[in-house]
Motif scaffolding. Structure first.
Motif, short mmCIF file in Angstrom:
data_model
loop_
_atom_site.label_atom_id
_atom_site.label_comp_id
_atom_site.label_asym_id
_atom_site.label_seq_id
_atom_site.Cartn_x
_atom_site.Cartn_y
_atom_site.Cartn_z
N THR A 60 0.84 -1.21 0.00
CA THR A 60 0.00 0.00 0.00
C THR A 60 0.87 1.25 0.00
O THR A 60 0.62 2.21 -0.76
CB THR A 60 -0.94 0.01 1.23
N LEU A 64 0.70 4.10 -2.85
CA LEU A 64 0.42 5.51 -2.57
C LEU A 64 1.52 6.39 -3.14
O LEU A 64 1.28 7.43 -3.76
CB LEU A 64 0.32 5.73 -1.06
N SER A 67 1.33 6.71 -6.78
CA SER A 67 0.23 7.57 -7.23
C SER A 67 0.41 9.01 -6.73
O SER A 67 -0.51 9.82 -6.84
CB SER A 67 -1.10 7.04 -6.69
N LEU A 101 -9.78 7.72 -0.55
CA LEU A 101 -8.59 7.03 0.00
C LEU A 101 -8.82 6.65 1.45
O LEU A 101 -8.26 5.65 1.92
CB LEU A 101 -7.37 7.95 -0.07
N VAL A 144 -3.85 2.75 -6.22
CA VAL A 144 -3.19 2.57 -4.92
C VAL A 144 -2.99 1.09 -4.59
O VAL A 144 -2.14 0.74 -3.78
CB VAL A 144 -3.92 3.27 -3.74
#
Ligand SMILES: Nc1ncnc2c1ncn2[C@@H]1O[C@H](COP(=O)(O)OP(=O)(O)OP(=O)(O)O)[C@@H](O)[C@H]1O
Length: 798
Positions: A60, A64, A67, A101, A144
């Motif tokens: 993750t 993140l 992105s 998110l 993500v």
């Protein structure tokens, strides 16, 4: 683990590769997961400044980072740590503040920490009220979650149910709309929700309102109560009944704007203008003309108004690209228009409330609410399409004088800071003459104008808040003239069942009904009125001009005016004609005209067939089933002869059992119960088999792991098929080859390389060869269409 402490392990591609045994690797992974869990439980959010501070998996964190999400927003800072601890959350934060998110990160982490694999089935369900929003959520998830190996799918309708069906059984995360999900849950034994870990409702207040009640109740009924639940919206519900419906456990209410002075983003400038209804289009036109270098989103209350304004303004060439988006358009068109508006620098999109919630169109300068929203919450969501994530934006609300007082009170209660501005009269341009000219020349547009008029009137009529919406106070005649219409179409609203019955009744009956009403009531006055009616120059012009297929529609709407009749004719005009089946038709007793024929169906009266489509319908056994009748229960005697049940029953016995109608209803209800119980049993058996199969596969996979050595690196479930590879497979059809089928579940899946791994020598050779042959082997573009996205969802499957 102390807050901010670095998690064990770093990015795998930075590590030297070495051989480790599977069991050692598994042990490490388990340790890592335990540490993560512990860190999440002990995490103190007070010093959280960047995503890297959070106790998140490497996958993750990396997603993140890739992105370009570095610093969490307020709602993310508050909600994510609590969600990581496993809490149920009610999240409320302003529009554009990053709620997506705030729920996607906990979803990924939940499944990661549960070591979710393909064999565990559906682990997370994310529900959105509209298809567009579901697609948007799916895209963010794809970004993500790029380093995770879960399979993810979109369930939003607009596609063949059977096509979706096969894929769904193998998905770990689903992003769906309520209706379609319910359909799958009812009809698809492959979709098993028994193991669901986390449920998310985006735009929760909308999803929990009456419009989605049936679907949501059906979904909730089928998922385990022990799951985690996250609810998010800019206008959050705290309705106790809703929370009870969802069986939330001590939910944490996370609000980042409750204490704020405004419920809308700080950088949003909000104004309203008072505009008499007949001047609305003049002001809108003048506004658009004055802002041709901007990106503008205009809301109307009905599809017909959107289409009318789009079609007429287009012809008037305002000097800015115009687009329109409504729920009535086909899915592909909707996606195309959303994408166009998103990527444009200056354009004007006319839309209904289908885009009011959640959609993240980049850099919208202006949101114009040309029709008053139904309530303050709708206002907040509509205006929230601008001023998103720290950007500026401006909103203008058009209010009729009668709407001003009521609406302003509602907005004040919801803490919406809005100021009045005046329109500069010298800058206002009247478009009435141009609209009249367009309607005059183009009968279709005039027809659309009439529909826009009645749709607007209906939208006001059906609003609940009568302090704001009062149809009787609106200058409807002048409004019709302002649309370029020669007169106001007559509007007559029927309520409830009556309307439905009339809509469903055969046309011929309706016609008789209408005319007979006139005659029976001896409505001589009405007849006299028609004779006396003053005919204007425009009326005569329209009559002369519109002598074509549309004539009957106009005259139906304007002169003879029966709204219901027009509605019925509208269906003729827009949909396939419901020429009567059986004896309810206008054509009864007449022979077929040229190009028409009768087809007999199930031995009943013949059906008139005057088009290929109707012929196809008449010859389709499935479509005709509804005309076949329900079937009769028979009992066989000793000779094997069939008899209706009543033949064996004496009259007295029958009478004793009660009223015949009641007996029939009782019988039907009992049989219905039996059928649905049997159906449930069948589904349970099918699901049980699937679960057993999954368990077996999982056990087999675990056994296999110990036997082999492998390179170090995260596996955590399914290997992710790199996007390029998947697309290469699909694009195999480009050079005439059949695209290879997806790997079946039972077959051992080929180990896919991770996106960060280099091509092996063999693969490089293969790609070279394919390139020489002209095959597309690399996917350079982002997926654009729904098909691309769905293919991607399937592409994540092993
Ligand atoms: N931490 C972040 N850093 C930078 N940009 C972010 C961050 N979180 C979200 N964004 C961006 O902010 C924009 C709005 O986010 P999002 O769509 O999730 O808002 P929202 O709160 O769900 O809005 P709405 O209430 O309208 O649904 C998106 O463009 C998103 O990419």
């Amino acid at each position: 683990m102390a807050k901010g402490a670095k998690l064990p392990g770093s990015l795998p591609h930075l590590k030297p590769r070495r051989k480790v045994s599977k069991s050692l690797k598994r042990k490490r992974e388990e340790e890592e997961l335990e540490n993560l869990e512990k860190a999440a439980q002990e995490f103190d959010a007070s010093n959280l400044t960047k995503f890297a501070d959070l106790p998140l998996s490497r996958q993750t964190t990396s997603g993140l980072d890739k992105s370009h999400f570095k610093v969490p927003t307020d709602i993310q800072r508050k909600a994510i740590p609590l969600a990581l601890k496993g809490k149920d959350i009610l999240g409320a934060a302003k529009t554009g503040s990053g709620k997506t998110l705030a729920f996607l990160i906990p979803v990924l982490e939940k499944l990661h920490r549960a070591k979710w694999t393909a064999d565990d089935g559906l682990g997370a369900l994310i529900i959105s009220p509209t298809r567009e929003l579901a697609i948007q959520i799916f895209e963010v998830l794809r970004k993500v979650g790029q380093r995770h190996s879960f399979s993810a799918g979109l369930v939003i309708g607009g596609k063949n149910l059977q096509d979706e069906r096969e894929r769904l059984g193998r998905m770990n995360i689903l992003v769906c709309t309520p209706g379609r999900m319910k359909q799958h849950l009812e009809q698809n034994p492959d979709l098993d929700t028994y193991n669901l870990q986390i449920l998310v409702l985006d735009e929760a207040d909308r999803i929990l309102d009456m419009g989605f009640k049936d679907s949501i109740d059906a979904i909730i009924q089928g998922i385990p109560k022990s799951r985690q639940t996250l609810l998010f919206s800019a206008t959050q519900t705290k309705n106790v009944n809703d929370l009870a419906r969802l069986s939330l456990k001590d939910p944490e209410y996370v609000s980042v704007h409750e204490a704020a002075t405004a419920a809308t983003p700080g950088k949003l400038q909000q104004h309203y203008i008072i505009t008499p209804l007949p001047e609305k289009l003049d002001i809108l036109w003048s506004f658009i003309r004055a802002n041709v270098k901007s990106k503008i989103l205009v809301f109307f209350s009905s599809t017909k108004q959107v289409r009318f304004v789009y079609e007429t303004f287009r012809q008037m060439q305002p000097g800015i690209p115009l687009l329109h988006l409504t729920g009535k358009q086909k899915q592909t068109a909707r996606l195309e228009i959303s994408a166009k508006f998103s990527s444009s620098k200056n354009s004007c999109l006319f839309a209904t409330d289908v885009v009011a919630r959640g959609l993240d169109f980049p850099a919208v300068d202006w949101v114009i609410q040309a029709d008053c929203p139904e309530d303050a919450d709708t206002y907040i969501h509509r205006v929230g399409r601008t001023a998103r994530y720290e950007r500026d934006g401006r909103g203008v609300l058009f209010l009729c004088p009668t709407e001003e007082k009521g609406m302003l009170e509602r907005l004040k209660t919801k803490k919406v800071p809005i100021e009045k501005i005046n329109v500069k009269q010298n800058k206002k341009q009247s478009v009435q003459n141009q609209l009249q000219g367009i309607c005059f020349k183009d009968p279709e547009i005039k027809y659309l104008g009439q529909k826009a008029f009645t749709s607007y009137a209906r939208s006001v009529y059906v609003q609940k808040d009568k302090d704001i919406f009062d149809l009787e106070k609106l200058p409807l005649q002048e409004f019709a003239t302002s649309l370029g219409l020669p007169g106001a179409p007559r509007i007559k609203f029927l309520k409830g069942e009556d309307t439905k019955q009339r809509k469903n009744a055969p046309r011929a009956l309706l016609k008789d009904d209408d005319s007979s009403q006139d005659e029976e009531s001896g409505d001589e006055d009405a007849k006299k009125d028609k004779k006396k009616e003053v005919r204007t120059k425009y009326d005569r012009m329209f009559e002369r001009q519109n002598q074509n297929i549309f004539t009957s529609h106009y005259t139906g709407m304007v002169r003879h005016g029966e709204e219901e009749e027009a509605e019925e004719k509208d269906e003729d005009f827009l949909a396939v004609k419901r020429h009567g089946y059986g004896s309810d038709t206008e054509d009864e007793g007449k022979g077929p005209n040229q190009g028409q024929k009768f087809i007999e169906v199930h031995g009943k009266d013949p059906m008139l067939v005057d088009s290929k489509r109707r012929e196809k319908l008449a010859t389709s056994k499935k479509a005709m089933l509804k005309y076949k009748g329900k079937g009769t229960k028979l009992v066989f005697d000793e000779e094997g002869e069939a008899h209706a049940i009543y033949e064996f029953e004496d009259e007295e016995g029958f009478k004793k059992a009660g009223d015949a109608e009641e007996q029939r209803d009782r019988f039907l209800a009992e049989e219905k119960k039996k059928v649905s119980a049997a159906d449930e049993e069948d589904k349970d058996v099918a699901k049980e088999k699937r679960r057993a199969k999954r368990e077996k596969q999982k056990a087999r996979a675990l056994e296999g792991e110990d036997d082999n050595d492998d390179e170090e690196g995260f596996t955590g479930g399914l290997p992710l098929i790199p996007y390029e590879d998947f697309d290469a497979k699909r694009d195999g059809s480009d050079d005439g080859e059949e695209a290879p089928e997806l790997v079946e579940e039972d077959r051992p899946a080929k180990k896919q390389k991770k996106w960060f791994e280099d091509d092996s020598e063999e693969e490089r050779k293969k790609k070279k060869k394919a390139k020489r042959k002209g095959k597309v082997v690399e996917m350079q573009e982002e997926p654009e269409t729904l098909d691309d996205l769905e293919a991607l969802a399937a592409g994540l499957l092993a």
